[in-house]
Enzyme design. Structure first.
Site, mmCIF file in Angstrom:
data_model
loop_
_atom_site.group_PDB
_atom_site.id
_atom_site.type_symbol
_atom_site.label_atom_id
_atom_site.label_comp_id
_atom_site.label_asym_id
_atom_site.label_seq_id
_atom_site.Cartn_x
_atom_site.Cartn_y
_atom_site.Cartn_z
ATOM 1 C CB ILE A 10 -0.979 -0.006 1.191
ATOM 2 C CG1 ILE A 10 -2.141 0.971 0.954
ATOM 3 C CG2 ILE A 10 -0.269 0.286 2.508
ATOM 4 C CD1 ILE A 10 -3.280 0.818 1.938
ATOM 5 N N GLY A 31 3.596 -4.451 10.950
ATOM 6 C CA GLY A 31 2.653 -4.591 9.834
ATOM 7 C C GLY A 31 2.600 -3.384 8.914
ATOM 8 C CB VAL A 32 -0.195 -1.978 6.930
ATOM 9 C CG1 VAL A 32 -1.267 -1.557 7.893
ATOM 10 C CG2 VAL A 32 -0.273 -1.158 5.653
ATOM 11 C CG ASP A 33 1.220 1.692 12.577
ATOM 12 O OD1 ASP A 33 1.018 1.563 13.799
ATOM 13 O OD2 ASP A 33 1.393 2.790 12.027
ATOM 14 N N GLY A 123 -4.431 -8.761 10.329
ATOM 15 C CA GLY A 123 -3.059 -9.208 10.610
ATOM 16 C C GLY A 123 -2.856 -9.448 12.093
HETATM 17 N N1 APR Z 1 0.675 -3.101 2.309
HETATM 18 C C1 APR Z 1 -0.574 -3.634 2.357
HETATM 19 N N2 APR Z 1 -0.981 -4.483 3.314
HETATM 20 C C2 APR Z 1 -0.076 -4.832 4.255
HETATM 21 C C3 APR Z 1 1.252 -4.316 4.289
HETATM 22 C C4 APR Z 1 1.610 -3.419 3.251
HETATM 23 N N3 APR Z 1 2.832 -2.877 3.171
HETATM 24 N N4 APR Z 1 1.895 -4.849 5.369
HETATM 25 C C5 APR Z 1 1.016 -5.670 5.976
HETATM 26 N N5 APR Z 1 -0.157 -5.672 5.313
HETATM 27 C C6 APR Z 1 -1.386 -6.417 5.593
HETATM 28 C C7 APR Z 1 -1.267 -7.612 6.501
HETATM 29 O O1 APR Z 1 -0.785 -8.744 5.795
HETATM 30 C C8 APR Z 1 -2.734 -7.776 6.921
HETATM 31 O O2 APR Z 1 -3.458 -8.506 5.946
HETATM 32 O O3 APR Z 1 -2.275 -5.549 6.270
HETATM 33 C C9 APR Z 1 -3.250 -6.326 6.955
HETATM 34 C C10 APR Z 1 -3.397 -5.757 8.362
HETATM 35 O O4 APR Z 1 -2.348 -6.290 9.170
HETATM 36 P P1 APR Z 1 -1.602 -5.391 10.304
HETATM 37 O O5 APR Z 1 -0.721 -4.425 9.643
HETATM 38 O O6 APR Z 1 -1.000 -6.362 11.262
HETATM 39 O O7 APR Z 1 -2.781 -4.564 10.991
HETATM 40 P P2 APR Z 1 -3.851 -5.027 12.083
HETATM 41 O O8 APR Z 1 -4.186 -6.483 11.980
HETATM 42 O O9 APR Z 1 -4.957 -4.019 11.968
HETATM 43 O O10 APR Z 1 -3.076 -4.831 13.468
HETATM 44 C C11 APR Z 1 -2.746 -3.522 13.845
HETATM 45 O O11 APR Z 1 -0.492 -4.133 14.222
HETATM 46 O O12 APR Z 1 1.231 -3.225 13.102
HETATM 47 C C12 APR Z 1 0.550 -3.170 14.253
HETATM 48 O O13 APR Z 1 0.768 -0.899 14.994
HETATM 49 C C13 APR Z 1 -0.128 -1.837 14.447
HETATM 50 O O14 APR Z 1 -0.728 -2.357 16.683
HETATM 51 C C14 APR Z 1 -1.232 -2.231 15.374
HETATM 52 C C15 APR Z 1 -1.636 -3.606 14.864
#
Ligand code: APR
Length: 173
Positions: A10, A31-33, A123
């Site tokens: 993303i 993760g995406v954050d 995720g």
């Molecule tokens: N682009 C698109 N999607 C992504 C990317 C990326 N670069 N990186 C990860 N993802 C996907 C993951 O594979 C998952 O399907 O985004 C989706 C959401 O995963 P997470 O990022 O783990 O988010 P979430 O499940 O909402 O958990 C949020 O995780 O990263 C920490 O700080 C964040 O504490 C918060 C928690």
């Protein structure tokens, strides 16, 4: 309003706004954050710290959304939202619907015409990809706004992409 399903990172999307699956601290994570903060650069964390010192001293509540500049990203804005964490017992689908719907509402408020979502909560937060996909597609399908022209779901794995494809076809009937 067009809905598109894409597989990829993303942070590379050249849209008006990308949505960050953040946590309530707004101070980054994995993760995406983590990917968004790395790609946007340190100014994004500074902007989030400023939000914590002003509008969100207690952090961003689950289901709410707030926009910042996107700094070094191709996008113009980052819309930070906090999805429900199934591993913390936050299993109410209404919270997840709010995360998508409030992100769309913020996009309308800032005048975004194109927006990219990740699979919020699918995720680290442990939600089933099929449930996330259905909630996401329904939230977009029910969005009353007029400014948004295109909504992308940018998925990071085949499994989640298949879940969104199935939800999308179910919505289309
Ligand atoms: N682009 C698109 N999607 C992504 C990317 C990326 N670069 N990186 C990860 N993802 C996907 C993951 O594979 C998952 O399907 O985004 C989706 C959401 O995963 P997470 O990022 O783990 O988010 P979430 O499940 O909402 O958990 C949020 O995780 O990263 C920490 O700080 C964040 O504490 C918060 C928690």
């Amino acid at each position: 309003m067009d809905i598109e399903l894409l597989q990829g990172d993303i942070t590379t999307r050249d849209v008006d706004a990308i949505v960050n699956a953040a946590n309530s601290s707004l101070l980054g994570g994995g993760g995406v954050d983590g990917a968004i903060h790395r790609a946007a650069g340190g100014q994004l964390l500074e902007a989030c710290r400023a939000l914590r010192q002003t509008d969100y001293p207690e952090g961003l509540p689950v289901g709410q959304a707030v926009a910042t500049d996107a700094f070094n990203l191709p996008a113009r804005w980052v819309i930070h939202t906090v999805g429900p964490n199934a591993l913390a017992g936050q299993t109410d689908p209404e919270l997840l619907r709010q995360a998508f719907a409030n992100s769309l509402a913020v996009a309308e408020r800032i005048g975004a015409a194109t927006i990219a979502f990740p699979a919020i909560s699918a995720g680290v937060y442990g939600w089933d990809a099929d449930d996330v996909a259905r909630t996401a597609v329904q939230a977009v399908g029910n969005h009353p706004g007029t400014c948004l022209e295109r909504v992308e779901f940018v998925l990071f794995s085949d499994r989640v992409a298949r879940a969104f494809q199935a939800a999308f076809e179910e919505l289309r009937g």
